[in-house]
Design an enzyme around this catalytic site. Structure first.
Site, PDB file in Angstrom:
ATOM      1  N   ARG A  18     -94.644 -47.346   9.085  1.00 30.48           N
ATOM      2  CA  ARG A  18     -95.587 -47.806   8.062  1.00 30.48           C
ATOM      3  C   ARG A  18     -95.043 -48.903   7.164  1.00 30.48           C
ATOM      4  O   ARG A  18     -95.686 -49.931   6.989  1.00 30.48           O
ATOM      5  CB  ARG A  18     -96.022 -46.616   7.194  1.00 30.48           C
ATOM      6  N   HIS A  45    -105.008 -47.374  15.349  1.00 25.15           N
ATOM      7  CA  HIS A  45    -104.561 -47.017  13.997  1.00 25.15           C
ATOM      8  C   HIS A  45    -105.535 -46.026  13.364  1.00 25.15           C
ATOM      9  O   HIS A  45    -106.394 -46.396  12.572  1.00 25.15           O
ATOM     10  CB  HIS A  45    -104.460 -48.285  13.135  1.00 25.15           C
ATOM     11  N   TYR A  82    -119.796 -57.923   5.457  1.00 27.65           N
ATOM     12  CA  TYR A  82    -120.250 -59.251   5.079  1.00 27.65           C
ATOM     13  C   TYR A  82    -119.308 -60.367   5.555  1.00 27.65           C
ATOM     14  O   TYR A  82    -119.700 -61.529   5.580  1.00 27.65           O
ATOM     15  CB  TYR A  82    -120.380 -59.360   3.555  1.00 27.65           C
TER      16      TYR A  82
END
Length: 862
Positions: free
Chosen positions: A33, A79, A123
């Site tokens: 990570r 993921h 968007y």
């Protein structure tokens, strides 16, 4: 018999379980990570986003796809965490202020440097940029290892091939368990040049690499202030780099100065910085700013700080650097995964690991291409055999009942493999023509050459390094750009002086040792013969003993009656209104009981070796002793002071002045006589010497009242008596004699004039500041004094009350040049002379001054 619940309970040590669980968790955070891989500079989530976009075909030449589609691809395949972190990762890789070389090209609102969040993923749209494609494009040639995804249904790359050193170009940041990383971005052209230098010389040192790779290059530009942190980071992998925004001072249309900021430090939120600055201005912690505006637009950043008319731009800017995020630091901590383990890496180690990775990728790519070429040439050999025996091949095929029998027949008739026979059977009829046969032969020779080249590459490591070098040079030409961040190599840490304007101050010290400073602008210019304005409030039995002018950044060298010297910065003296008393000088220096200040000089910079070596300190005593010592003997400040001269019995230190070694020196007596001699007649002496005879006293009650030092003979001699009379005469009226003479008359001493109390070297454009025992100060122009003979008694300079006396005289040397109709004087030098109603002495000094001259309306007397 089935086991009972108690039989299924396995007792364990809770400490062992917590330790094992925490270690597993911390290693998962470190490896999967928080830390980037040293080879491609990516964390797993970044790598998965880029690989997912690559699989979706989102190259630079293809259309954008919705960010939500990309996030879904990454979540579903590689993921399985939150969609918000994945989208934030995608958005950050598209932000030009976050990455030096963005890896994703966004369409829509992807946030701003003001901290605005990106629009919702439904968007916005995105696709890869060309540099990102350079990180991935060789992945289909088995150049890197793959691993199973979270549900073992797919494979994902362990690392990307990475033609470019992404870790050096874009840096990385992350917090793991027990460790963190914070790596700075760098310029692509400089980085690739440094890597090429390493390839050419594997023994190259880090200082040599730094000649090519100067410093980090941040996406927001700015200034790296000081180089020591950069050097430390390159050499050790850790260092603190000081960053400043890029600011200039401009003049607006209304004539006010403005500070214009066009670049800010990396990772600084612009809106927060402006808000915090406005808060500091409102709290009066930053002064001089009238308004703050953010005029940034699509063309670039522009933050405007409107300054007040009396503000000094560089002081305000230094305060902004000191108290706001216009100056910040970037703490480099180069921690990355090397072979799955975190390591701290310096510059060369980062380059070495990248080159090793590229070498491995090149070997694997070459091996893949070789295998592919061998398969290709194997098929071409089969084609040529078939074409050489075309009629027999056709006959065997036509006589066979099916494809399997045809394959067996061809393999029995010719030395062909199953793969070759399959290719022959699938060959189109048009390839049987003569032209196609020539093409096959040409292709065969080309593939053979390729095989020879690939074999040579695999057999020759220097050749592989040469290929990597040529590849990097090509990438540099394709993607290289100019440096954005400026490096200021010589930069000092902030000091108190950076926060204080270098302005002119009137310094006053009373006979009982009270000291203060007041801005020179508080004293307006008056005509000769005025009564003056209140300059200081003293006790009944106290009066002003020293008056001089200095700038806030100068050093004061304070000489006492006992012959000791102390050092004080002007800005450390308490600033008060001109009518106040001041504070005891014991608060500033450790002066001995019974000792008192006798003379003060100010110097520009004790750290400037050239300045120190070119100046001398000349001292005179009340009994006519003079001494010259190099300034370097007093260039090391000490808190408790040091001895500056040995005072003989019955004598005391009177005056100290700064010279260049070639002045004309004039010593004056209270009896009205003065002698002139060359400074060269006084040999330099050590710090604790007692000096030599400078002038002979007229009688036992006589004493030296002052010393004037003239750089050239075109100056005038100004003398002032205790009853407020004064005059100026040409220095040429005083003949040059040998040191130690009795001198000539410099002023006609009468009961009306009183004894002589001060002498100065002046020019026509100079000004005088005179103070009496009552604490009134008057400021007049020297030009109002007539140039008369040295044996006259002079004219009235200040009107005194009964029993009042002149106690101090300061000379303000103004330059001839003035600016504009308001007659604002540009700069000048000041000398001080102090009368001695309570023991007496004279002070002389130099300084730079700026002041507005007001008109004179008082007629000249005499």
């Amino acid at each position: 018999m089935e086991p009972t619940p108690a039989d299924r309970i396995i007792p364990i040590n809770i400490e062992d379980e917590m330790r094992d669980a925490y270690i597993d968790y911390s290693m998962s955070v470190i490896v999967a990570r928080a830390l980037p891989d040293v080879r491609d500079g990516l964390k797993p989530v970044h790598r998965r986003v880029l690989y997912g976009m690559y699989e979706l075909g989102l190259s630079q030449t293809k259309a954008y796809k919705k960010s939500a589609r990309i996030v879904g691809e990454v979540l579903g395949k590689y993921h399985p965490h939150g969609d918000v972190p994945v989208y934030e990762t995608l958005a950050r890789m598209a932000q030009s202020w976050a990455l030096r070389y963005p890896l994703i090209e966004g369409q829509g609102n992807f946030g701003s440097i003001d901290g605005d969040a990106p629009a919702a993923m439904r968007y916005t749209e995105a696709r890869l940029v060309r540099i990102a494609e350079e990180l991935i494009k060789e992945i289909n040639k088995k150049t890197v290892d793959f691993q199973l995804n979270f549900d073992a249904s797919l494979e994902e790359p362990v690392v990307l091939p990475a033609k470019l050193p992404n870790l050096l170009l874009n840096g990385a940041s992350g917090i793991a368990v027990g460790m963190a990383t914070n790596m700075a971005p760098h310029n692509l052209s400089e980085t690739l040049t440094a890597i090429v230098a390493y390839i050419e010389d594997h023994d190259i040192t880090i200082p040599a690499l730094m000649e090519y790779m100067i410093a980090p290059d941040f996406p927001t530009g700015g200034i790296i202030y000081g180089y020591s942190g950069v050097r430390e980071a390159f050499e050790t992998g850790r260092g603190r780099i000081l960053l400043r925004g890029k600011a200039t001072v401009e003049v607006s249309a209304n004539g006010k100065e403005q500070i214009i900021v066009t670049e800010i430090p990396y990772q600084v939120n612009k809106a927060v910085m402006i808000e915090r600055t406005a808060q500091l201005v409102n709290e009066k912690k930053i002064e001089g700013i009238a308004d703050i505006r953010d005029e940034s637009d699509k063309e670039g950043m522009r933050i405007v700080y409107d300054l007040k008319r009396d503000a000094i731009a560089h002081v305000v800017l230094n305060n902004l650097y000191k108290q706001t995020q216009l100056q910040s630091s970037f703490s480099v901590n180069n921690v990355a995964l090397v072979g799955g383990r975190p390591k701290i890496l310096n510059l060369k180690a980062l380059i070495v690991h990248f080159v090793d990775h590229r070498h491995e990728v090149l070997v694997r790519k070459t091996t893949f291409d070789l295998e592919h070429a061998k398969k290709k040439i194997h098929l071409l050999e089969g084609y040529l055999i078939a074409l050489d025996h075309l009629d027999k091949v056709i006959a065997l095929i036509r006589s066979s009942k099916d494809a399997e029998l045809a394959k067996s027949a061809l393999m029995e008739a010719f030395p062909l493999s199953a793969l070759q026979v399959k290719a022959i059977l699938e060959m189109r009829l048009q390839r049987l023509t003569g032209l196609e046969r020539a093409k096959i032969i040409e292709e065969y020779h080309q593939v053979q050459k390729l095989i020879d080249h690939l074999l040579a590459v695999l057999a020759d490591k220097p050749l592989r390094m040469q290929l990597i070098k040529e590849e990097l040079i090509e990438l540099k030409e394709r993607y290289g750009d100019a440096r954005r961040t400026i490096v200021e190599y010589e930069a000092d840490a902030f000091t108190m002086e950076d926060m204080i304007p270098d302005t002119e101050m009137v310094i006053m010290i009373s006979n009982q040792g009270y000291i203060k400073r007041t801005p020179l602008v508080d004293y307006r210019l008056q005509g000769r013969g005025g009564v003056g304005a209140k300059g200081i409030t003293t006790k009944k039995d106290d009066c002003t003993a020293h008056l001089f002018i200095a700038t806030t950044h100068q050093y004061l060298l304070i000489f006492t009656e006992f012959g000791k010297i102390y050092w004080v910065k002007v800005y450390t003296i308490p600033e008060t209104k001109k009518a106040t008393q001041g504070k005891a000088i014991q608060n500033l220096i450790n002066i001995a009981p019974g000792d008192q200040v006798r003379s003060i000089i100010q110097v520009r910079d004790l750290k400037d070796q050239t300045y120190v070596d070119q100046h001398y300190v000349v001292m005179s005593t009340r009994q006519g002793i003079i001494k010259k010592t190099p300034l370097r003997a007093y260039a090391t400040p000490r808190a408790n002071g040091i001895h500056s001269i040995v005072i003989r019995a019955g004598d005391s230190l009177l005056d100290v002045q700064l010279t260049n070694g070639a002045h004309h020196i004039v010593l004056a007596l209270a009896s009205g006589r003065a002698t002139q001699f060359n400074e060269q007649d006084v040999r330099p002496m050590g710090r604790v010497a007692s000096g030599i005879r400078g002038i002979t006293l007229a009688h036992e009650q006589d004493r030296v009242i002052g010393m004037a030092c003239f750089p050239t003979s075109d100056w005038d001699v100004l003398v002032v008596s205790e009853n407020g009379y004064g005059k100026r005469s040409s220095l040429l009226d005083y003949r040059i004699t040998k040191r130690g003479g009795k001198g000539v008359k410099t002023m006609q001493i009468t009961e009306k004039t009183g004894k002589l109390v001060a002498i100065h070297a002046v020019k026509n454009q100079d000004e005088l500041m005179i103070m009496n025992q009552a604490g009134l100060a008057i400021r007049i122009q020297v030009s109002t004094l007539p140039l008369i003979g040295r044996a006259t008694q002079g004219v009235r300079l200040i009107r005194l009350g009964q029993e009042d006396k002149v106690v101090s005289v300061a000379r303000i040397d103004m330059l001839d040049e003035v600016d504009g109709p308001d007659h604002k004087v540009r700069s000048g030098v000041v000398e001080m002379g102090i009368a001695e109603p309570l023991g007496g002495q004279v002070i002389e000094e130099d300084l730079v001054l700026r002041e507005e001259i007001e008109g004179l309306d008082d007629p000249i007397e005499g």
